[in-house]
Design a protein around this motif. Structure first.
Motif, PDB file in Angstrom:
ATOM      1  N   VAL A  19      90.424  27.371  -0.071  1.00  0.00           N
ATOM      2  CA  VAL A  19      91.663  28.036  -1.244  1.00  0.00           C
ATOM      3  C   VAL A  19      91.139  27.595  -2.498  1.00  0.00           C
ATOM      4  O   VAL A  19      90.642  26.637  -2.870  1.00  0.00           O
ATOM      5  N   SER A  20      91.238  28.663  -3.173  1.00  0.00           N
ATOM      6  CA  SER A  20      91.445  28.305  -4.777  1.00  0.00           C
ATOM      7  C   SER A  20      92.691  28.958  -5.367  1.00  0.00           C
ATOM      8  O   SER A  20      93.227  29.782  -4.939  1.00  0.00           O
ATOM      9  N   LYS A  21      93.025  28.253  -6.392  1.00  0.00           N
ATOM     10  CA  LYS A  21      94.321  28.644  -7.303  1.00  0.00           C
ATOM     11  C   LYS A  21      94.030  28.464  -8.741  1.00  0.00           C
ATOM     12  O   LYS A  21      93.573  27.710  -9.294  1.00  0.00           O
ATOM     13  N   ARG A  22      94.236  29.640  -9.473  1.00  0.00           N
ATOM     14  CA  ARG A  22      94.166  29.617 -10.964  1.00  0.00           C
ATOM     15  C   ARG A  22      95.554  29.969 -11.464  1.00  0.00           C
ATOM     16  O   ARG A  22      96.399  30.693 -11.116  1.00  0.00           O
ATOM     17  N   LEU A  52      92.769  24.447  -8.462  1.00  0.00           N
ATOM     18  CA  LEU A  52      92.130  24.264  -7.277  1.00  0.00           C
ATOM     19  C   LEU A  52      90.886  25.150  -7.027  1.00  0.00           C
ATOM     20  O   LEU A  52      90.868  26.354  -7.151  1.00  0.00           O
ATOM     21  N   ASP A  53      89.810  24.399  -6.542  1.00  0.00           N
ATOM     22  CA  ASP A  53      88.546  25.221  -6.460  1.00  0.00           C
ATOM     23  C   ASP A  53      87.989  25.097  -5.188  1.00  0.00           C
ATOM     24  O   ASP A  53      87.050  24.069  -4.865  1.00  0.00           O
ATOM     25  N   LEU A  86     103.649  28.611  -3.584  1.00  0.00           N
ATOM     26  CA  LEU A  86     102.535  29.185  -4.259  1.00  0.00           C
ATOM     27  C   LEU A  86     101.803  29.928  -3.258  1.00  0.00           C
ATOM     28  O   LEU A  86     101.637  29.453  -1.917  1.00  0.00           O
ATOM     29  N   ASP A  87     101.141  31.196  -3.502  1.00  0.00           N
ATOM     30  CA  ASP A  87     100.208  31.744  -2.830  1.00  0.00           C
ATOM     31  C   ASP A  87      98.623  31.495  -3.437  1.00  0.00           C
ATOM     32  O   ASP A  87      98.675  31.308  -4.606  1.00  0.00           O
ATOM     33  N   PRO A  88      97.908  31.336  -2.432  1.00  0.00           N
ATOM     34  CA  PRO A  88      96.348  31.234  -3.058  1.00  0.00           C
ATOM     35  C   PRO A  88      95.746  32.364  -3.668  1.00  0.00           C
ATOM     36  O   PRO A  88      96.083  33.457  -3.209  1.00  0.00           O
ATOM     37  N   ASP A  89      94.990  32.279  -4.559  1.00  0.00           N
ATOM     38  CA  ASP A  89      94.220  33.231  -5.100  1.00  0.00           C
ATOM     39  C   ASP A  89      93.140  33.619  -4.161  1.00  0.00           C
ATOM     40  O   ASP A  89      92.817  34.863  -4.315  1.00  0.00           O
ATOM     41  N   SER A  90      92.531  32.901  -3.537  1.00  0.00           N
ATOM     42  CA  SER A  90      91.530  33.083  -2.548  1.00  0.00           C
ATOM     43  C   SER A  90      91.584  32.133  -1.432  1.00  0.00           C
ATOM     44  O   SER A  90      92.324  30.829  -1.576  1.00  0.00           O
TER      45      SER A  90
END
Length: 249
Positions: A19-22, A52-53, A86-90
């Motif tokens: 999971v990544s979040k920007r 998050l990366d 929140l939803d993750p970006d990936s």
């Protein structure tokens, strides 16, 4: 970069998979500067901040896991992704069962409703029926120690009263996953001790607990495992004592 995923002793009920979040970060310092830029038709520069990366981990049924890290490391973002706020970006976040989150004290409360009305509202949002709430109402109020204030509008409550009532509703709902973000730092020592005992009782019954807190003593008391996040990346996942040591380094 590959990540070591700790295998759970029980079936996983939380899976966080790469999971990544920007977030968008605008490079103006005030509304006035943004307005002047708009008047002069000057573009407001923006860039993205990676909270998050590529985070991955699994949490098994009945585990009590602490998420640790310094301010801005991504702990609360992780909890909000698990809760669905929140939803993750990936990547993907998967949960099994009913999730209750104590992420922002009193966030689910309507200020113009009484404590009693908010108990029914919040419990219904968490999936309880009217009959079930009726049966547990007295226990919820007794645990919260709100007493005669239960029929006052919650806009007159202190932050401690908010926390106690919100926590009490959440722990009296039949949840599978309980997410707790710093709220146990509010309240006096006897109430905190009562909360810790209730959390241990819930985990013994198979409820999964994910806790974010700066209180390392409390984290050690409640959790057997710790996940450490630094600058948006997972740097450690293992025994809670080692996790607390990692944060201190």
């Amino acid at each position: 970069m590959s990540q070591i995923i700790v295998e759970t002793a029980t079936p996983p009920c939380i899976v966080v998979d790469h999971v990544s979040k920007r977030f968008l970060r605008r490079n103006t310092h005030s509304f006035k500067e943004a307005f002047v830029s708009w008047i002069k038709r000057r573009k407001v520069r923006a860039d993205t901040f990676t909270a998050l990366d590529d985070i991955s981990f699994q949490i098994g049924q009945g585990e009590a896991v602490g998420i640790l890290g310094l301010n801005g490391s991504g702990k609360s973002t992780t909890l909000k992704l698990i809760s669905g706020v929140l939803d993750p970006d990936s990547g993907g976040v998967f949960t099994r069962g009913r999730v209750a989150g104590l992420i922002e004290v009193g966030a689910g409360f309507h200020p113009d409703l009484s404590g009693r009305e908010n108990v029914y509202l919040n419990a219904a949002i968490l999936g309880m029926g009217r009959k079930e709430i009726d049966e547990r109402f007295d226990d919820i109020v007794a645990f919260s120690e709100i007493g005669e204030f239960i029929d006052q509008e919650v806009k007159h409550y202190s932050s401690g009263m908010f926390m106690r009532l919100a926590f009490s509703v959440a722990i009296h709902v039949d949840v599978d996953i309980l997410l707790v973000d710093e709220v146990l730092s509010v309240g006096d020592a006897p109430f905190r001790a009562k909360c810790y005992a209730k959390i241990r009782e819930l985990t013994a019954r198979g409820v999964t607990m994910v806790v974010v807190s700066h209180d390392t003593k409390m984290i050690k008391e409640l959790c057997g495992r710790g996940i450490v996040i630094r600058k948006g990346r997972k740097i450690f996942d293992g025994a809670i004592d080692e996790a607390v040591d990692q944060v201190a380094r």
